[in-house]
Design a protein around this motif. Structure first.
Motif: not given
Ligand code: FAD
Ligand code: NAD
Length: 443
Positions: A12-13, A34-35, A44, A81, A134, A281, A298-299
């Protein structure tokens, strides 16, 4: 030559940062590592794939690597990474597909490594039949597991536990929800927990609260959960006891964490290191009610962080204005929405906090199909400043919480709420909106 932006983590981020930066400044070279095997998807939606309401995991994908490439963004799944040298601005990347390591360089870096589930320190979590939820890969594993499963135990009655309890029931499983604290959704007040417990039990979920989970029993494959209150037989165990930010890579390169343990950033999502941003996150936000950094994994927040970082890197003026802690989720017929501080949290923060809790309806009492709706308001005695609130409804009526969120962004009071001109027609609201009824009760 354009500058090179590298994004670590593509969900997401990270995906938001990459897409926004390239759109705003097509001269930027943008690369995402992306790992895992998936990028740019809505985690979500995972509970609704598990329930069968969404027919496949692929539906959750917002943009495929090919679509990114068409936009000129290089996306590399299965690339981890493993090290970053901020002085040289060089990254070391491990390609899991080819089994090789190589180096890359950046002018701008976005750390969007997200969070991961925490596991309770109990024996037996490594066995077959034990899952966390996750990622897409977690979703694939759980979908396969659901095929033969009959009895599920879920550890943790937070967001994931509550959403997945419904999904598992829809798949015909017996479900026991095991929560360490004294109610479901324990980070919010007891009235909401009581509503949730009733709804879960009406739909056949056994809810055990105040339990200590001692071990997962089994000999290689899980058979039962041993708790302080007895043994729960289970052929599938989902651990949903919270998440923690993936900060190790950031820390190793000297990126500073904030008081919450996630990465500290300013309003432009810049970290303490020149050219290095954080989003999603893995990063903190500023909490506008508390007036200090806060971790809200949160997403929607992750998308906003990423968009802000991408815009700033592209040379545009952008800021992330902080959070007030708004969230919503579904548990069977109930939509539960909360914002700001619960009454208990407000007391812990030292506020002279009061609460009003009312039951009303989501439509006029005479309108066919109108259903009950509950509002909780949390406010400060004396100033009447609104500190938080919750709306529980059968459906979209719970989105009234957004009115409270808007007031919290502006340090609004009960008087401000009472002064609002809110929408009314019998199918959608009683003539006095439930928020106004709650505010009247509070005054
Ligand atoms: P992540 O989704 O954790 O993605 C980070 C990515 O970085 C991962 O894929 C990981 O493999 C990758 N990574 C990590 N380290 C490395 C590295 N060294 N090299 C390369 N890649 C790496 N939020 C809401 O607001 N509303 C909802 O209804 C909601 N429902 C959810 C339901 C579920 C079942 C889950 C699990 C989460 C939910 N969330 C919800 C939370 C939301 O999904 C997260 O806040 C969001 O996914 C965060 O995105 P992100 O990109 O920060 O992190
Ligand atoms: P959570 O923090 O929401 O809930 C964890 C629950 O587990 C808490 O109630 C906690 O008291 C309980 N717990 C902790 N240790 C325990 C133990 N040993 N035994 C029994 N219970 C224990 O975390 P989550 O449900 O794992 O969700 C992770 C994250 O996913 C959330 O922080 C949220 O950001 C995100 N999410 C959001 C939504 C949404 O907004 N609709 C939905 C799903 C997930």
């Amino acid at each position: 030559m354009g500058k090179r932006m590298v994004v670590v983590g593509g969900v997401a981020g990270g995906a938001s940062a990459a897409a926004k930066a390239k759109r705003e400044n097509p001269d930027l070279e943008v690369v995402v590592y992306e790992k895992s095997g998936f990028v740019s998807y809505g985690a979500c939606g995972l509970p609704y794939v598990l329930s069968g309401e969404i027919p496949s995991l692929e539906r959750l994908i917002a943009r495929t690597p090919e679509e990114f490439r068409k936009q000129g963004i290089g996306v590399h799944p299965h690339h981890e990474v493993v090290d970053i040298n901020p002085e040289e601005r060089v990254l070391t990347v491990f390609d899991h597909g080819e089994g090789r390591t190589f180096q890359d360089r950046y002018d701008y870096l976005v750390l969007a490594t997200g969070a991961r589930p925490t596991l309770p320190p109990i024996p037996g979590t490594e066995q077959a039949g034990v899952y966390t939820l996750r990622s897409m890969e977690d979703g694939e594993r759980l979908l396969r597991a659901l095929e033969g499963a009959r009895r599920a135990a879920i550890l943790g009655a937070g967001y994931i536990g509550l959403e997945v309890a419904e999904a598992f029931r829809k798949r015909g499983l017996e479900v026991t929800l095991l929560e360490a604290k004294d109610r479901p959704l324990p980070h919010w007040d007891e009235e909401v927990g009581t509503l949730l417990r009733g709804e879960l039990e009406r739909h056949g979920v056994e809810v055990w609260t105040g339990v200590r989970v001692l071990a997962l029993r089994g000999s290689g494959r899980v058979e039962a959960v041993e708790t302080s209150e007895g043994v729960v037989p289970a052929d599938l165990v989902l651990i949903a006891t919270g998440v923690r930010p993936n900060t190790e890579l950031a820390q190793a390169m000297g990126v500073a964490l904030g008081p919450t343990g996630a990465i500290a950033t300013d309003e432009r999502m810049r970290t303490n290191l020149e050219g290095v941003f954080a989003a999603g996150d893995v990063a903190e936000s500023f909490h506008r009610v508390l007036g200090r950094p806060y971790w809200l994994p949160l997403g929607d927040v992750a998308n906003k962080h990423g968009r802000t970082a991408g815009s700033v890197i592209a040379g545009k003026e952008a800021r992330f204005h902080g959070v007030v802690g708004t969230a919503i989720f579904k548990a069977f017929r109930l939509a539960v929405a909360t914002t700001g501080l619960s009454w208990e949290a407000a007391l812990r923060e030292g506020y002279r906090a009061k609460k009003a809790f009312i039951q009303s309806r989501d439509g006029a009492h005479y309108y066919p199909g109108s259903a009950p709706l509950w509002v909780e308001l949390v406010y400060e005695e004396g100033t009447d400043r609104l500190l938080g609130g919750a709306v529980v409804a059968h459906g979209h009526g719970a989105l009234r919480v957004d009115v409270l969120a808007a007031l919290l962004h502006r340090r609004g009071t009960l008087e401000d709420l009472l002064a609002l001109d809110l929408a009314y027609a019998p199918p959608y609201s009683p003539v006095w909106d439930p928020l106004l009824i709650a505010a009247q009760q509070a005054r």
